[in-house]
Motif scaffolding. Structure first.
Motif, PDB file in Angstrom:
ATOM      1  N   UNK A  27       0.827  -1.205   0.000  1.00 39.35           N
ATOM      2  CA  UNK A  27       0.000   0.000   0.000  1.00 39.35           C
ATOM      3  C   UNK A  27       0.863   1.258   0.000  1.00 39.35           C
ATOM      4  N   UNK A  28       1.956   1.237   0.753  1.00 37.30           N
ATOM      5  CA  UNK A  28       2.815   2.406   0.834  1.00 37.30           C
ATOM      6  C   UNK A  28       3.663   2.652  -0.390  1.00 37.30           C
ATOM      7  N   UNK A  29       3.614   1.770  -1.396  1.00 35.19           N
ATOM      8  CA  UNK A  29       4.454   1.919  -2.582  1.00 35.19           C
ATOM      9  C   UNK A  29       3.684   2.459  -3.775  1.00 35.19           C
ATOM     10  N   UNK A  30       2.439   2.864  -3.601  1.00 37.34           N
ATOM     11  CA  UNK A  30       1.654   3.380  -4.720  1.00 37.34           C
ATOM     12  C   UNK A  30       1.280   4.825  -4.447  1.00 37.34           C
ATOM     13  N   UNK A  31       0.942   5.533  -5.504  1.00 40.71           N
ATOM     14  CA  UNK A  31       0.650   6.962  -5.394  1.00 40.71           C
ATOM     15  C   UNK A  31      -0.597   7.226  -4.549  1.00 40.71           C
ATOM     16  N   UNK A  32      -1.673   6.520  -4.839  1.00 42.61           N
ATOM     17  CA  UNK A  32      -2.948   6.778  -4.167  1.00 42.61           C
ATOM     18  C   UNK A  32      -3.149   5.799  -3.013  1.00 42.61           C
ATOM     19  N   UNK A  33      -2.173   5.758  -2.109  1.00 43.28           N
ATOM     20  CA  UNK A  33      -2.214   4.797  -1.008  1.00 43.28           C
ATOM     21  C   UNK A  33      -3.412   5.028  -0.097  1.00 43.28           C
ATOM     22  N   UNK A  34      -3.881   6.306  -0.009  1.00 42.92           N
ATOM     23  CA  UNK A  34      -4.945   6.623   0.932  1.00 42.92           C
ATOM     24  C   UNK A  34      -6.300   6.068   0.513  1.00 42.92           C
ATOM     25  N   UNK A  35      -6.413   5.537  -0.703  1.00 39.67           N
ATOM     26  CA  UNK A  35      -7.680   4.949  -1.150  1.00 39.67           C
ATOM     27  C   UNK A  35      -7.760   3.455  -0.848  1.00 39.67           C
ATOM     28  N   UNK A  36      -6.675   2.881  -0.354  1.00 42.60           N
ATOM     29  CA  UNK A  36      -6.614   1.433  -0.136  1.00 42.60           C
ATOM     30  C   UNK A  36      -7.043   1.108   1.294  1.00 42.60           C
ATOM     31  N   UNK A  37      -7.916   0.139   1.420  1.00 40.69           N
ATOM     32  CA  UNK A  37      -8.369  -0.348   2.724  1.00 40.69           C
ATOM     33  C   UNK A  37      -7.986  -1.819   2.851  1.00 40.69           C
ATOM     34  N   UNK A  38      -7.296  -2.153   3.943  1.00 41.92           N
ATOM     35  CA  UNK A  38      -6.827  -3.522   4.158  1.00 41.92           C
ATOM     36  C   UNK A  38      -7.685  -4.181   5.220  1.00 41.92           C
ATOM     37  N   UNK A  39      -8.295  -5.310   4.880  1.00 43.14           N
ATOM     38  CA  UNK A  39      -9.110  -6.078   5.816  1.00 43.14           C
ATOM     39  C   UNK A  39      -8.472  -7.458   5.956  1.00 43.14           C
ATOM     40  N   UNK A  40      -8.085  -7.810   7.158  1.00 41.06           N
ATOM     41  CA  UNK A  40      -7.396  -9.082   7.367  1.00 41.06           C
ATOM     42  C   UNK A  40      -8.163  -9.965   8.326  1.00 41.06           C
ATOM     43  N   UNK A  41      -8.274 -11.236   8.000  1.00 35.67           N
ATOM     44  CA  UNK A  41      -8.899 -12.225   8.866  1.00 35.67           C
ATOM     45  C   UNK A  41      -7.908 -13.306   9.277  1.00 35.67           C
ATOM     46  N   UNK A  42      -6.647 -13.123   8.947  1.00 32.15           N
ATOM     47  CA  UNK A  42      -5.638 -14.125   9.291  1.00 32.15           C
ATOM     48  C   UNK A  42      -4.440 -13.420   9.902  1.00 32.15           C
ATOM     49  N   UNK A  43      -3.632 -14.172  10.587  1.00 31.02           N
ATOM     50  CA  UNK A  43      -2.395 -13.638  11.147  1.00 31.02           C
ATOM     51  C   UNK A  43      -1.258 -14.609  10.845  1.00 31.02           C
ATOM     52  N   UNK A  44      -1.117 -14.911   9.564  1.00 33.08           N
ATOM     53  CA  UNK A  44      -0.071 -15.822   9.082  1.00 33.08           C
ATOM     54  C   UNK A  44       1.038 -14.985   8.471  1.00 33.08           C
ATOM     55  N   UNK A  45       2.254 -15.472   8.539  1.00 34.35           N
ATOM     56  CA  UNK A  45       3.400 -14.746   8.004  1.00 34.35           C
ATOM     57  C   UNK A  45       3.828 -15.312   6.658  1.00 34.35           C
ATOM     58  N   UNK A  46       4.427 -14.445   5.861  1.00 31.21           N
ATOM     59  CA  UNK A  46       5.009 -14.827   4.583  1.00 31.21           C
ATOM     60  C   UNK A  46       6.487 -15.099   4.804  1.00 31.21           C
ATOM     61  N   UNK A  47       6.968 -16.202   4.245  1.00 25.65           N
ATOM     62  CA  UNK A  47       8.387 -16.554   4.385  1.00 25.65           C
ATOM     63  C   UNK A  47       9.270 -15.418   3.878  1.00 25.65           C
ATOM     64  N   UNK A  48      10.437 -15.286   4.467  1.00 25.45           N
ATOM     65  CA  UNK A  48      11.301 -14.136   4.181  1.00 25.45           C
ATOM     66  C   UNK A  48      11.633 -14.001   2.700  1.00 25.45           C
ATOM     67  N   UNK A  49      11.858 -15.124   2.008  1.00 27.13           N
ATOM     68  CA  UNK A  49      12.241 -15.051   0.593  1.00 27.13           C
ATOM     69  C   UNK A  49      11.113 -14.563  -0.295  1.00 27.13           C
ATOM     70  N   UNK A  80     -12.762   6.605  -5.127  1.00 32.37           N
ATOM     71  CA  UNK A  80     -13.399   5.323  -4.818  1.00 32.37           C
ATOM     72  C   UNK A  80     -12.402   4.427  -4.105  1.00 32.37           C
ATOM     73  N   UNK A  81     -12.876   3.628  -3.148  1.00 30.86           N
ATOM     74  CA  UNK A  81     -11.939   2.793  -2.391  1.00 30.86           C
ATOM     75  C   UNK A  81     -11.484   1.573  -3.182  1.00 30.86           C
ATOM     76  N   UNK A  82     -10.323   1.082  -2.818  1.00 35.26           N
ATOM     77  CA  UNK A  82      -9.810  -0.192  -3.311  1.00 35.26           C
ATOM     78  C   UNK A  82      -9.578  -1.057  -2.074  1.00 35.26           C
ATOM     79  N   UNK A  83     -10.185  -2.215  -2.051  1.00 35.12           N
ATOM     80  CA  UNK A  83     -10.140  -3.056  -0.865  1.00 35.12           C
ATOM     81  C   UNK A  83      -9.197  -4.244  -1.049  1.00 35.12           C
ATOM     82  N   UNK A  84      -8.474  -4.567   0.026  1.00 28.84           N
ATOM     83  CA  UNK A  84      -7.683  -5.786   0.082  1.00 28.84           C
ATOM     84  C   UNK A  84      -8.273  -6.648   1.188  1.00 28.84           C
ATOM     85  N   UNK A  85      -8.778  -7.806   0.827  1.00 29.66           N
ATOM     86  CA  UNK A  85      -9.279  -8.762   1.805  1.00 29.66           C
ATOM     87  C   UNK A  85      -8.322  -9.945   1.862  1.00 29.66           C
ATOM     88  N   UNK A  86      -7.844 -10.249   3.053  1.00 34.30           N
ATOM     89  CA  UNK A  86      -6.895 -11.346   3.253  1.00 34.30           C
ATOM     90  C   UNK A  86      -7.652 -12.489   3.907  1.00 34.30           C
TER      91      UNK A  86
END
Length: 398
Positions: A163-185, A209-215
């Protein structure tokens, strides 16, 4: 006899007979000449046909050799171009990484008490993160390296990093239902791909308009689902996207147009290299495009890193320190396990403290530069959790 010789009719008949005999003989000679001529022509035709076939075979051989030579030249030119671009992008990645660290150090250690300067630093940091993402994308297309991540990061932090790497970051909403980690690589590849998809979603949907990320957890891993409210894409664009996202070999950078459209190409290259899947063939609930990143369990880990406590930013003259109020991972409860043994967790709803109401006779206070700086700083620090990488020499596969 004398009477016969004096009969004119007889002479006429003899003349006709002689003429006929001569005509027949002449016709036979002509016919024989024509036959010889026809035979000669057939011989010439057969010879010319054989020559034509020989020339055609030589032409096909020369054309095949030309195409092979041209393909070799193109491959060499493509390879050399990618080598040059990869070297340049490596340099730019290093510079962007050094600049980001310098900005963070200056904002944290030297100018953290000046809200105006802090806000400017956060704006520069955000622009630098977009610059770094572009360099990473081109490097990926050229077979280059994204950077080394020493530790795993939660899927939520990876989404925040993207989200922090795009121009319009403030339009992105992150919704998470998990707490799993991504491997370092896989942290950087997933963040870069997600950022490219978010960039497309925000650029091709109406401003505001919002852009949603559902995990969400799925039986085979974790899905990051991106929904926008744009106009969607045509079937031709879907086919092009599918071809790029499922490319079976290297992608030619000269085939991406001018200016190049690299988002799907970058996503396809990184997905193939690191073993996850990306699709954009669905319609979002808002009528736009639904993009899906499927992370298999092989790229996930149960070792979820604990979120770091952000240091408060003290502003000179402020009655109390401004703290990091950016949304972060909320508490989770384990609700089961996936087929591969990873824990299924559901994120609790985070309670965001509301400001105290103003007195009835007081006007609504304007958003101060201190608050603006605090929010920018909080967002920047939140996105840093998923993009703490170092661009140093190492394996291309990392």
């Amino acid at each position: 006899m004398t009477s016969l010789m004096k009969d004119p009719l007889l002479w006429i008949l003899l003349g006709v007979l002689v003429t006929a005999v001569l005509a027949v003989m002449r016709a036979r000679r002509t016919n024989m000449a024509l036959r010889r001529q026809g035979a000669d022509l057939r011989t010439d035709r057969d010879r010319l046909d054989a020559e034509r076939l020989r020339l055609h075979a030589e032409y096909e051989t020369l054309r095949a050799e030309h195409e092979r030579a041209l393909a070799e030249v193109r491959d060499v030119a493509e390879s050399e171009t990618k080598d040059v671009l990869r070297a340049w992008m490596r340099t730019l990645q290093v510079l962007a990484d050094e600049q980001q660290r310098s900005i963070s150090d200056l904002a944290r250690l030297k100018y953290g008490n000046d809200p105006k300067i802090l806000a400017d630093f956060m704006t520069i940091d955000h622009t630098n993160s977009q610059f770094g993402r572009r360099a990473q994308g081109i490097a990926a297309l050229c077979g280059g390296w994204l950077g080394r991540r020493e530790a795993a990061a939660s899927v939520y932090d990876v989404a925040r990093s993207a989200q922090g790497r795009i121009r319009h970051f403030d339009r992105v909403q992150v919704h998470s239902q998990v707490n799993v980690a991504v491997a370092s690589t896989a942290v950087e590849p997933v963040a870069v791909v997600l950022a490219e998809l978010l960039d497309n979603a925000t650029n091709y949907s109406a401003p505001g308009t919002p852009v949603e990320i559902n995990i969400q957890s799925v039986p085979t891993g974790v899905c990051l689902i991106i929904d926008d409210a744009g106009l969607g894409i045509s079937q031709e664009e879907k086919d092009r996207a599918a071809a790029l996202l499922n490319a079976q070999g290297p992608i030619s950078i000269t085939s991406l147009g001018s200016p190049p459209r690299v988002g799907f190409a970058v996503a396809g290259v990184l997905a193939a290299r690191y073993g996850f899947k990306v699709s954009v063939d669905s319609v979002s609930p808002y009528g736009g495009v639904r993009a899906v990143i499927l992370l298999p369990e092989s790229l996930l880990t149960q070792e979820v890193p604990a979120p770091a406590e952000p240091a408060p930013v003290t502003v000179a003259g402020a009655p109390k320190p401004l703290v990091d109020t950016a949304p972060g991972p909320a508490p989770v409860a384990i609700v089961g396990k996936t087929a591969g043994g990873l824990p299924k967790r559901r994120r609790a709803v985070a309670v965001v403290p509301q400001p105290e109401p103003s007195a009835p006779d007081e006007p609504e206070p304007e958003q101060s530069s201190e608050v603006t700086a605090s929010r920018l700083g909080a967002f920047a620090r939140g996105t840093l959790l998923g993009r703490d990488t170092s661009i140093t020499e190492g394996s291309q596969e990392q």
